[in-house]
Motif scaffolding. Structure first.
Motif, PDB file in Angstrom:
ATOM      1  N   TYR A 101      46.983  32.697  28.294  1.00  0.00           N
ATOM      2  CA  TYR A 101      46.475  34.066  28.455  1.00  0.00           C
ATOM      3  C   TYR A 101      47.431  35.025  27.750  1.00  0.00           C
ATOM      4  O   TYR A 101      48.638  35.030  28.015  1.00  0.00           O
ATOM      5  N   ALA A 102      46.893  35.810  26.826  1.00  0.00           N
ATOM      6  CA  ALA A 102      47.682  36.812  26.103  1.00  0.00           C
ATOM      7  C   ALA A 102      47.318  38.191  26.626  1.00  0.00           C
ATOM      8  O   ALA A 102      46.143  38.528  26.757  1.00  0.00           O
ATOM      9  N   ASP A 103      48.326  39.004  26.910  1.00  0.00           N
ATOM     10  CA  ASP A 103      48.102  40.329  27.497  1.00  0.00           C
ATOM     11  C   ASP A 103      48.889  41.387  26.729  1.00  0.00           C
ATOM     12  O   ASP A 103      50.123  41.328  26.689  1.00  0.00           O
ATOM     13  N   PRO A 104      48.168  42.369  26.112  1.00  0.00           N
ATOM     14  CA  PRO A 104      46.716  42.438  25.935  1.00  0.00           C
ATOM     15  C   PRO A 104      46.247  41.384  24.941  1.00  0.00           C
ATOM     16  O   PRO A 104      47.077  40.727  24.303  1.00  0.00           O
ATOM     17  N   PRO A 105      44.942  41.198  24.779  1.00  0.00           N
ATOM     18  CA  PRO A 105      44.447  40.125  23.922  1.00  0.00           C
ATOM     19  C   PRO A 105      44.881  40.225  22.461  1.00  0.00           C
ATOM     20  O   PRO A 105      45.050  39.212  21.793  1.00  0.00           O
ATOM     21  N   ILE A 106      45.053  41.461  21.963  1.00  0.00           N
ATOM     22  CA  ILE A 106      45.493  41.682  20.583  1.00  0.00           C
ATOM     23  C   ILE A 106      46.896  42.260  20.603  1.00  0.00           C
ATOM     24  O   ILE A 106      47.193  43.176  21.363  1.00  0.00           O
ATOM     25  N   HIS A 107      47.784  41.736  19.755  1.00  0.00           N
ATOM     26  CA  HIS A 107      49.186  42.152  19.732  1.00  0.00           C
ATOM     27  C   HIS A 107      49.786  42.117  21.147  1.00  0.00           C
ATOM     28  O   HIS A 107      50.228  43.144  21.679  1.00  0.00           O
ATOM     29  N   PRO A 108      49.784  40.954  21.772  1.00  0.00           N
ATOM     30  CA  PRO A 108      50.233  40.872  23.175  1.00  0.00           C
ATOM     31  C   PRO A 108      51.703  41.195  23.344  1.00  0.00           C
ATOM     32  O   PRO A 108      52.516  40.981  22.441  1.00  0.00           O
ATOM     33  N   THR A 109      52.029  41.724  24.501  1.00  0.00           N
ATOM     34  CA  THR A 109      53.432  41.920  24.871  1.00  0.00           C
ATOM     35  C   THR A 109      53.897  40.820  25.816  1.00  0.00           C
ATOM     36  O   THR A 109      55.089  40.618  26.002  1.00  0.00           O
ATOM     37  N   VAL A 110      52.924  40.119  26.416  1.00  0.00           N
ATOM     38  CA  VAL A 110      53.225  39.037  27.348  1.00  0.00           C
ATOM     39  C   VAL A 110      52.302  37.861  27.071  1.00  0.00           C
ATOM     40  O   VAL A 110      51.113  38.040  26.808  1.00  0.00           O
ATOM     41  N   MET A 111      52.876  36.656  27.127  1.00  0.00           N
ATOM     42  CA  MET A 111      52.094  35.421  27.054  1.00  0.00           C
ATOM     43  C   MET A 111      52.319  34.662  28.347  1.00  0.00           C
ATOM     44  O   MET A 111      53.458  34.488  28.790  1.00  0.00           O
ATOM     45  N   LEU A 144      49.681  42.874  34.432  1.00  0.00           N
ATOM     46  CA  LEU A 144      48.866  42.164  33.462  1.00  0.00           C
ATOM     47  C   LEU A 144      47.386  42.340  33.810  1.00  0.00           C
ATOM     48  O   LEU A 144      46.999  42.256  34.975  1.00  0.00           O
ATOM     49  N   GLY A 145      46.603  42.597  32.794  1.00  0.00           N
ATOM     50  CA  GLY A 145      45.194  42.919  33.003  1.00  0.00           C
ATOM     51  C   GLY A 145      44.927  44.410  32.950  1.00  0.00           C
ATOM     52  O   GLY A 145      43.765  44.831  32.931  1.00  0.00           O
ATOM     53  N   SER A 146      45.977  45.214  32.901  1.00  0.00           N
ATOM     54  CA  SER A 146      45.784  46.670  32.909  1.00  0.00           C
ATOM     55  C   SER A 146      45.179  47.189  31.611  1.00  0.00           C
ATOM     56  O   SER A 146      44.760  48.348  31.545  1.00  0.00           O
ATOM     57  N   LEU A 175      29.382  42.233  41.030  1.00  0.00           N
ATOM     58  CA  LEU A 175      28.967  43.379  41.841  1.00  0.00           C
ATOM     59  C   LEU A 175      28.578  44.582  40.996  1.00  0.00           C
ATOM     60  O   LEU A 175      28.158  45.617  41.534  1.00  0.00           O
ATOM     61  N   GLY A 176      28.727  44.479  39.676  1.00  0.00           N
ATOM     62  CA  GLY A 176      28.399  45.602  38.804  1.00  0.00           C
ATOM     63  C   GLY A 176      29.368  46.754  38.913  1.00  0.00           C
ATOM     64  O   GLY A 176      28.992  47.910  38.708  1.00  0.00           O
ATOM     65  N   ARG A 177      30.652  46.430  39.199  1.00  0.00           N
ATOM     66  CA  ARG A 177      31.650  47.484  39.432  1.00  0.00           C
ATOM     67  C   ARG A 177      32.677  47.595  38.304  1.00  0.00           C
ATOM     68  O   ARG A 177      33.726  48.215  38.486  1.00  0.00           O
ATOM     69  N   ASP A 178      32.396  47.004  37.142  1.00  0.00           N
ATOM     70  CA  ASP A 178      33.380  47.015  36.050  1.00  0.00           C
ATOM     71  C   ASP A 178      33.800  48.421  35.637  1.00  0.00           C
ATOM     72  O   ASP A 178      34.930  48.635  35.201  1.00  0.00           O
ATOM     73  N   ALA A 179      32.897  49.384  35.754  1.00  0.00           N
ATOM     74  CA  ALA A 179      33.190  50.734  35.277  1.00  0.00           C
ATOM     75  C   ALA A 179      34.253  51.434  36.107  1.00  0.00           C
ATOM     76  O   ALA A 179      35.031  52.238  35.580  1.00  0.00           O
ATOM     77  N   ASP A 180      34.305  51.137  37.417  1.00  0.00           N
ATOM     78  CA  ASP A 180      35.236  51.892  38.271  1.00  0.00           C
ATOM     79  C   ASP A 180      36.323  51.047  38.931  1.00  0.00           C
ATOM     80  O   ASP A 180      37.227  51.592  39.563  1.00  0.00           O
ATOM     81  N   THR A 181      36.259  49.717  38.802  1.00  0.00           N
ATOM     82  CA  THR A 181      37.229  48.860  39.483  1.00  0.00           C
ATOM     83  C   THR A 181      37.793  47.822  38.511  1.00  0.00           C
ATOM     84  O   THR A 181      37.043  47.201  37.756  1.00  0.00           O
ATOM     85  N   VAL A 182      39.099  47.637  38.543  1.00  0.00           N
ATOM     86  CA  VAL A 182      39.781  46.698  37.648  1.00  0.00           C
ATOM     87  C   VAL A 182      40.739  45.839  38.465  1.00  0.00           C
ATOM     88  O   VAL A 182      41.392  46.331  39.395  1.00  0.00           O
ATOM     89  N   ALA A 183      40.840  44.553  38.107  1.00  0.00           N
ATOM     90  CA  ALA A 183      41.800  43.650  38.740  1.00  0.00           C
ATOM     91  C   ALA A 183      42.992  43.447  37.810  1.00  0.00           C
ATOM     92  O   ALA A 183      42.827  43.271  36.598  1.00  0.00           O
ATOM     93  N   VAL A 184      44.194  43.469  38.384  1.00  0.00           N
ATOM     94  CA  VAL A 184      45.424  43.221  37.626  1.00  0.00           C
ATOM     95  C   VAL A 184      46.298  42.256  38.426  1.00  0.00           C
ATOM     96  O   VAL A 184      46.055  42.027  39.609  1.00  0.00           O
ATOM     97  N   TYR A 185      47.333  41.703  37.777  1.00  0.00           N
ATOM     98  CA  TYR A 185      48.249  40.855  38.528  1.00  0.00           C
ATOM     99  C   TYR A 185      49.696  41.065  38.102  1.00  0.00           C
ATOM    100  O   TYR A 185      49.960  41.539  36.994  1.00  0.00           O
ATOM    101  N   THR A 186      50.604  40.729  39.000  1.00  0.00           N
ATOM    102  CA  THR A 186      52.030  40.987  38.779  1.00  0.00           C
ATOM    103  C   THR A 186      52.788  39.787  38.244  1.00  0.00           C
ATOM    104  O   THR A 186      53.982  39.870  38.008  1.00  0.00           O
ATOM    105  N   ASN A 187      52.082  38.657  38.085  1.00  0.00           N
ATOM    106  CA  ASN A 187      52.705  37.438  37.572  1.00  0.00           C
ATOM    107  C   ASN A 187      53.821  36.951  38.488  1.00  0.00           C
ATOM    108  O   ASN A 187      54.952  36.690  38.061  1.00  0.00           O
TER     109      ASN A 187
END
Length: 259
Positions: A101-111, A144-146, A175-187
């Motif tokens: 998983y590369a974060d962000p997907p392009i020019h990642p800062t974390v792998m 990550l995921g932000s 749930l159709g909530r992509d517009a207002d809700t995002v999941a992230v993680y702290t690794n």
């Protein structure tokens, strides 16, 4: 000392400094990540992802790849990977046999790599034994995921691990909530200092924490709650039932009613 006499400052003793680590060059690894993504659907990672409950849609949205032992990339990319300590002395990449998983997907800062169990890999795929079931390279300055946060985001669900985030994001999409809700993680249960600072500086969101069912999960919840409240944002925390990890609980049908 007489007036007019030359004065020389005393010799000051400088405290010893640690040698600086070489700067990470994870952001130059797009070529290698592209190859990892190009083979993922016909690799052991595809079946492993399905076993963990990750749908093809989620895998593709997050650009998941498969760790090839020796990617066919340019010398410049190999040099960048070596500088980021991702390559063994025998030329084998340390992401071998894992979900990449590369974060962000392009020019990642974390792998981040989650290693697939040895028994699920073709014999001889991995010439080393990973110390843990996951490994990370790069600089963690934000959750990550932000990269999926957008102007319409109102709620940020925070988790510890990669698969917790993927399954939570999958549920949000269902749930159709992509517009207002995002999941992230702290690794992991011990967020980096700059990552904790990010939470205290971003009070424009409301935060929901899904913790792991262990002592480390409780400490993680306390740490993040303190950081978030210090910045003035609202936060609430949930522990999944039956001592399940968040991803396992969500796949079994658990989901807080307030969401």
């Amino acid at each position: 000392m007489k007036l007019g006499q030359d004065w020389k400052p005393g010799v000051s003793v400088m405290p010893p400094t640690r040698p600086q680590k070489p700067p990470t060059r994870v952001q130059f690894l797009d070529e290698a990540v592209s190859e990892a993504r190009s083979v993922v659907q016909r690799s052991p990672a595809w079946g492993y992802l399905a076993e963990r409950g990750v749908s093809p849609y989620t895998a593709l949205v997050y650009g998941l790849g498969y760790g090839i032992p020796v990617p066919r990339v340019s010398p410049e990319i190999i040099s960048a990977a070596k500088q980021s300590l991702m390559v063994r002395s025998d030329g084998t990449w340390l992401w071998t046999g894992g979900v990449v998983y590369a974060d962000p997907p392009i020019h990642p800062t974390v792998m981040n790599v989650r290693y697939i169990p040895e028994e699920q890999l073709p014999g001889g795929t991995r010439s080393f034994k990973p110390e843990k079931n996951h490994k990370t390279w790069g600089v963690r300055t934000r959750p990550l995921g932000s990269w999926r946060i957008q102007p319409t985001t109102r709620t940020v669900i925070v988790l510890e691990g990669l698969f917790d985030m993927l399954i939570t994001a999958q549920k949000i999409h269902q749930l159709g909530r992509d517009a207002d809700t995002v999941a992230v993680y702290t690794n992991g249960a011990s967020p980096a200092a700059k990552m904790k600072q990010w939470f205290s500086q971003h009070n424009e969101f409301e935060y929901v924490l899904f913790s792991d069912p262990d002592a480390a999960g409780e400490e993680w919840t306390d740490t993040l709650t303190t950081c978030i409240q210090a910045g003035g944002a609202q936060v609430c925390a949930f522990k999944p039932p039956d001592h399940l990890d968040p991803d396992e609980a969500i796949l079994k049908g658990w989901w807080p009613s307030i969401l």
